[in-house]
Design an enzyme around this catalytic site. Structure first.
Site, PDB file in Angstrom:
ATOM      1  N   GLY A 117       0.833  -1.201   0.000  1.00 53.27           N
ATOM      2  CA  GLY A 117       0.000   0.000   0.000  1.00 53.27           C
ATOM      3  C   GLY A 117       0.863   1.245   0.000  1.00 53.27           C
ATOM      4  CG  ASP A 118      -0.573   4.589   2.195  1.00 51.10           C
ATOM      5  OD1 ASP A 118      -0.903   3.492   2.692  1.00 51.10           O
ATOM      6  OD2 ASP A 118      -1.025   5.677   2.611  1.00 51.10           O
ATOM      7  CD  GLU A 119       0.771   0.213   6.191  1.00 55.02           C
ATOM      8  OE1 GLU A 119       1.162  -0.957   6.003  1.00 55.02           O
ATOM      9  OE2 GLU A 119      -0.095   0.523   7.012  1.00 55.02           O
TER      10      GLU A 119
END
Length: 299
Positions: free
Chosen positions: A215-217
């Site tokens: 994801g955006d991690e």
């Protein structure tokens, strides 16, 4: 050496895929079997009387000379490899077996062309390398993935224990990613993630590692820091540098966007002695940063 000693066998040796070579102490060819033309690309008469180094790949001269000296001293050599340059300029990989003839004061060697084997080996190594890269790398950002990151942390922990130093870990979650991804599509979201990955990678030290967990991690390993307040300051400085790098707007298909991140911090061994414990602590700190409004570091 008496060349007629080979005459009766010459017509049969021509059937061999290997080349039989006789070389004197001055490294000059004294005899080559008729089939050597298939191996070297030269007719035997073009090579006889000339130094083997005239035909050998220059990068292999030193190693081959050392082996030749061993053979001259009476040692039998099996499975020595080097490269020759054929008449057409192509490179042939050779596998040699050789021994010294005390009676004739010559080296006698058998050369086998293993070029095709080498080509297949190189293809296999390249395939294995690509598969390893795919298994350990995030396909979108080309950053290390979770598996490689865990391995890097584990290696760094062992080194830190040996050197009595600490480690830092940062956990980043982008503040506006979901909104942009939903509003402008996955292609824009992917471009955003790649841009952020480049900025994080540019902001960290050469000894550190940034990975994308999904994801955006993103996570950052900050390697070999003091276990004192100085180490805490180093981790904070890396986080600040990342935040500063993200202040410059990203150019996306729909226009410019400033992407900020909520960042959580963990220290080893203070906040845990396993990768999962450190990530969990940093993750919780990141959520605190997000609850506090985002675009900040929480410890």
């Amino acid at each position: 050496m008496n060349k007629t000693a080979f005459a009766d066998l010459a017509k049969y040796m021509d059937l061999l895929l290997d080349a039989i070579c006789v070389v004197n102490k001055q490294h000059q060819f004294s005899y080559l079997s008729p089939g050597s033309a298939r191996v070297f690309g030269y007719a035997p008469e073009e090579m006889i009387g000339r130094s083997m180094f005239d035909f050998m790949h220059p990068d292999d001269h030193q190693a081959t000379l050392a082996v030749a000296q061993q053979i001259n001293a009476g040692e039998q050599i099996v499975h020595f490899e080097n490269r020759y340059i054929r008449k057409d300029g192509s490179i042939v990989y050779l596998l040699w077996s050789a021994r010294w003839s005390e009676r004739d004061q010559m080296r006698v060697g058998v050369a086998r062309d293993i070029s095709e084997q080498k080509r297949l080996e190189h293809q296999r190594e390249a395939l294995i390398s690509r598969l390893e890269h795919m298994a350990l790398t995030d396909p979108l950002t080309q950053l290390p993935n979770r598996a490689l990151f865990y391995d890097r942390v584990s290696t760094s922990q062992k080194r830190a224990e040996r050197d009595s130093v600490g480690l830092g870990l940062l956990y980043l979650d982008l503040d506006k990613f979901k909104h942009i991804n939903d509003a402008h599509g996955h292609a824009t979201g992917d471009q955003l993630l790649k841009g952020v990955a480049e900025r994080i990678a540019f902001s960290i030290r050469a000894t550190d590692t940034v990975a994308r967990l999904g994801g955006d991690e993103f996570v950052v390993l900050i390697d070999a820091i003091p276990t004192t307040d100085e180490g805490v300051d180093i981790v904070r400085a890396v986080a600040d540098k990342i935040r500063q790098a993200m202040q410059t707007p990203l150019m996306l298909p729909h226009g410019e966007e400033v992407i900020t991140a909520s960042i959580g911090m963990a220290l080893w061994p203070k906040h845990g002695d396993t990768v999962d414990a450190l990530i969990n602590h940093a993750d919780q700190a990141m959520y605190q940063a997000k609850r506090d409004g985002g675009n900040r570091l929480s410890e």
